[in-house]
Design an enzyme around this catalytic site. Structure first.
Site, PDB file in Angstrom:
ATOM      1  N   ARG A 113       5.183  -7.924  12.530  1.00 12.70           N
ATOM      2  CA  ARG A 113       3.982  -7.647  13.319  1.00 12.70           C
ATOM      3  C   ARG A 113       3.163  -8.926  13.424  1.00 12.70           C
ATOM      4  O   ARG A 113       3.338  -9.848  12.626  1.00 12.70           O
ATOM      5  CB  ARG A 113       3.087  -6.597  12.643  1.00 12.70           C
ATOM      6  CG  ARG A 113       3.633  -5.194  12.553  1.00 12.70           C
ATOM      7  CD  ARG A 113       2.599  -4.306  11.860  1.00 12.70           C
ATOM      8  NE  ARG A 113       3.041  -2.929  11.696  1.00 12.70           N
ATOM      9  CZ  ARG A 113       2.354  -1.989  11.063  1.00 12.70           C
ATOM     10  NH1 ARG A 113       1.188  -2.295  10.516  1.00 12.70           N
ATOM     11  NH2 ARG A 113       2.804  -0.758  10.959  1.00 12.70           N
ATOM     12  N   GLU A 140      -6.615   7.951   6.871  1.00 14.95           N
ATOM     13  CA  GLU A 140      -5.479   8.715   7.411  1.00 14.95           C
ATOM     14  C   GLU A 140      -4.841   9.607   6.355  1.00 14.95           C
ATOM     15  O   GLU A 140      -4.220  10.622   6.679  1.00 14.95           O
ATOM     16  CB  GLU A 140      -4.434   7.765   8.012  1.00 14.95           C
ATOM     17  CG  GLU A 140      -3.340   8.519   8.758  1.00 14.95           C
ATOM     18  CD  GLU A 140      -2.370   7.612   9.486  1.00 14.95           C
ATOM     19  OE1 GLU A 140      -1.169   7.929   9.471  1.00 14.95           O
ATOM     20  OE2 GLU A 140      -2.809   6.604  10.064  1.00 14.95           O
ATOM     21  N   ARG A 176       0.837  -1.202   0.000  1.00 14.53           N
ATOM     22  CA  ARG A 176       0.000   0.000   0.000  1.00 14.53           C
ATOM     23  C   ARG A 176       0.865   1.243   0.000  1.00 14.53           C
ATOM     24  O   ARG A 176       2.000   1.236   0.477  1.00 14.53           O
ATOM     25  CB  ARG A 176      -0.958   0.012   1.192  1.00 14.53           C
ATOM     26  CG  ARG A 176      -0.319   0.052   2.564  1.00 14.53           C
ATOM     27  CD  ARG A 176       0.003   1.464   3.051  1.00 14.53           C
ATOM     28  NE  ARG A 176       0.311   1.510   4.476  1.00 14.53           N
ATOM     29  CZ  ARG A 176       1.060   2.438   5.049  1.00 14.53           C
ATOM     30  NH1 ARG A 176       1.620   3.396   4.337  1.00 14.53           N
ATOM     31  NH2 ARG A 176       1.269   2.434   6.352  1.00 14.53           N
ATOM     32  N   ARG A 216       4.153   0.545   2.353  1.00 14.56           N
ATOM     33  CA  ARG A 216       4.359  -0.613   3.228  1.00 14.56           C
ATOM     34  C   ARG A 216       4.101  -1.859   2.388  1.00 14.56           C
ATOM     35  O   ARG A 216       2.979  -2.117   1.954  1.00 14.56           O
ATOM     36  CB  ARG A 216       3.421  -0.559   4.437  1.00 14.56           C
ATOM     37  CG  ARG A 216       3.697  -1.655   5.445  1.00 14.56           C
ATOM     38  CD  ARG A 216       2.886  -1.468   6.738  1.00 14.56           C
ATOM     39  NE  ARG A 216       3.299  -2.469   7.716  1.00 14.56           N
ATOM     40  CZ  ARG A 216       2.799  -3.712   7.758  1.00 14.56           C
ATOM     41  NH1 ARG A 216       1.857  -4.082   6.910  1.00 14.56           N
ATOM     42  NH2 ARG A 216       3.226  -4.561   8.656  1.00 14.56           N
ATOM     43  N   GLU A 250      -0.790  -3.477  13.791  1.00 16.15           N
ATOM     44  CA  GLU A 250       0.306  -2.852  14.529  1.00 16.15           C
ATOM     45  C   GLU A 250       0.210  -3.082  16.028  1.00 16.15           C
ATOM     46  O   GLU A 250       1.198  -3.259  16.709  1.00 16.15           O
ATOM     47  CB  GLU A 250       0.311  -1.345  14.225  1.00 16.15           C
ATOM     48  CG  GLU A 250       1.554  -0.644  14.692  1.00 16.15           C
ATOM     49  CD  GLU A 250       1.659   0.751  14.114  1.00 16.15           C
ATOM     50  OE1 GLU A 250       2.685   1.402  14.364  1.00 16.15           O
ATOM     51  OE2 GLU A 250       0.725   1.186  13.418  1.00 16.15           O
ATOM     52  N   ARG A 307      -5.487   5.917   0.293  1.00 16.24           N
ATOM     53  CA  ARG A 307      -4.616   4.768   0.568  1.00 16.24           C
ATOM     54  C   ARG A 307      -4.833   3.799  -0.590  1.00 16.24           C
ATOM     55  O   ARG A 307      -5.922   3.226  -0.726  1.00 16.24           O
ATOM     56  CB  ARG A 307      -4.986   4.100   1.892  1.00 16.24           C
ATOM     57  CG  ARG A 307      -4.404   4.795   3.126  1.00 16.24           C
ATOM     58  CD  ARG A 307      -2.915   4.473   3.278  1.00 16.24           C
ATOM     59  NE  ARG A 307      -2.279   5.287   4.300  1.00 16.24           N
ATOM     60  CZ  ARG A 307      -2.109   4.904   5.566  1.00 16.24           C
ATOM     61  NH1 ARG A 307      -2.568   3.735   5.966  1.00 16.24           N
ATOM     62  NH2 ARG A 307      -1.485   5.672   6.425  1.00 16.24           N
ATOM     63  N   THR A 323       5.946   9.936   9.625  1.00 20.47           N
ATOM     64  CA  THR A 323       6.611   8.623   9.544  1.00 20.47           C
ATOM     65  C   THR A 323       6.387   7.978   8.180  1.00 20.47           C
ATOM     66  O   THR A 323       7.122   7.071   7.794  1.00 20.47           O
ATOM     67  CB  THR A 323       6.114   7.657  10.642  1.00 20.47           C
ATOM     68  OG1 THR A 323       4.727   7.362  10.421  1.00 20.47           O
ATOM     69  CG2 THR A 323       6.281   8.256  12.021  1.00 20.47           C
ATOM     70  N   CYS A 329       1.051  11.930   8.381  1.00 18.51           N
ATOM     71  CA  CYS A 329       1.977  11.435   9.405  1.00 18.51           C
ATOM     72  C   CYS A 329       3.395  11.458   8.861  1.00 18.51           C
ATOM     73  O   CYS A 329       3.680  10.815   7.836  1.00 18.51           O
ATOM     74  CB  CYS A 329       1.607  10.013   9.818  1.00 18.51           C
ATOM     75  SG  CYS A 329       2.681   9.365  11.130  1.00 18.51           S
TER      76      CYS A 329
END
Length: 378
Positions: A325, A234, A135, A295, A330, A238, A288, A286
């Site tokens: 994970r 988010e 993604r 990912r 998460e 996505r 990060t 975000c």
């Protein structure tokens, strides 16, 4: 008369509450996440310099950006951007946080590369891989990011996607399902498919990402359910490519086509492109996720590593630039011998490099797992 008095009291209380919020925002806040990057890089001097500034695109403030680090005591990063302006206007705060989190230098430049033909090899076909999922996040220039986007901007983004998705062809064609007014049968099917994103995440709430829920949000997927887009979760988009088995190269190739198709369709409808920063790559709410925003993961059985110890698996993944994970996400914990293994990095590497790292690393973990199974008599 009583109702009028009660109404006046409510209005008075509301105005007092707004005044209280303004005072809180003006005072240097107590940052509960004392070990966070926000606590390290937001001091009173920076606060006093930036506290009154509002961004042009969505009126975002530094107080809103660091709300999670102030509200919670468990944040590692603790900051979100409300628009592309946030990264520029609050650079005194964002730059050092981004550089420390991603391990990049101040003069770093990001390079994107979605050419699937450059990948070498694939996951070993003998490896017990259940599924592959890659993604990315993407956001359209000129609109706020999820933490700061206005209600109208969110609706505009959704409408842009609705129009764009009607032009998808071939294996990318499908249907869009808005969360508002969703049919119960459709909702249940999306739940059963594990496609539906929900409200209620404390971080997203405090960060402002669940305002006006569920308006302007929805899910698109193709007929094969191998290409999905989450709209206004988010990030504005996505974009997800996934399928059973370990054909990472095939999943990546579809993702590259999907990203280009979404981007081209949005540009044809609006004249706007995805936010792409020379230094930080694709812009996300975000920090990060800056860079690739990607990912790439597989669900794989590792019984030998499980017997050896989850902590040892985590340490080995660290050496391979991977992140393990549990398959429930998460914070969902680990059950059984199946793990979600993904690339650790986002920024400072191209998409091709990160997918190659994941392929090579998973193949190594599988080979080592076979030896560990022998060692433990499995």
């Amino acid at each position: 008369m009583l109702a009028s008095t009660r109404g006046s009291f409510k209005l008075s209380y509301y105005n007092e509450y707004k005044s209280y919020l303004r005072v809180i925002q003006m005072s240097f806040p107590t940052i509960k996440s004392t070990h966070s990057l926000v606590a390290k890089h937001v001091n009173k001097e920076k606060w006093d310099k930036l506290k009154n500034h509002k961004t042009k695109t969505s009126g975002f403030t530094l107080a809103k950006a660091i709300a999670c680090a102030v509200e919670f005591d468990n944040q590692h990063c603790g900051i979100y951007a409300g628009d592309w302006d946030s990264y520029k206007d609050f650079a005194d705060v964002f730059d050092p946080i981004i550089q420390e989190y991603h391990g990049i230098k101040a003069d770093a430049k990001h390079t994107s590369d979605m050419d699937a033909t450059k990948l070498k090899g694939n996951i070993n076909p003998d490896a017990p891989v259940h599924s592959t999922r890659i993604r990315v996040g993407r956001n359209i220039d000129g609109y706020g990011l999820s933490a700061g986007i206005t209600k109208q901007q969110r609706l505009d983004v959704e409408n842009l996607f609705k129009s764009a998705s009607k032009k998808f062809t071939g294996d990318l064609s499908g249907s869009y399902y808005p969360l508002t007014g969703m049919d119960e049968k459709v909702r249940q099917q999306l739940v059963d498919d594990h496609f539906l994103f929900m409200s209620g995440d404390p971080n997203l709430k405090v960060a402002g990402m669940e305002r006006d829920w569920p308006e302007g949000r929805g899910i698109f997927h193709n007929k094969e359910k191998s290409f999905l887009v989450w709209v206004n979760e988010e990030d504005q988009f996505r974009i997800i490519s996934m399928q059973k088995g370990g054909d990472v190269k095939g999943v990546f190739e579809r993702l590259a086509r999907a990203i280009k198709t979404v981007g081209d369709s949005v540009k044809a409808n609006s004249g706007k492109e995805f936010m792409l920063d020379e230094k930080y790559g694709y812009v996300h709410t975000c920090p990060t996720n800056l860079g690739t925003g990607m990912r790439a993961s597989v669900h794989i059985d590792l019984p030998g590593w499980t017997k050896e110890g989850v902590d040892k698996l985590k340490a080995r993944c660290e050496e391979l630039a991977l992140q393990p994970r549990g398959t429930r996400g998460e914070s969902g914990g680990q059950t059984g011998v199946t793990y979600d293994i993904s690339n650790k990095h986002r920024l400072g590497y191209s998409e091709v490099q990160l997918v190659q790292t994941m392929i090579d690393g998973v193949n190594k973990l599988y080979a080592e797992d076979l030896e560990l199974k022998k060692k433990h008599g499995l």
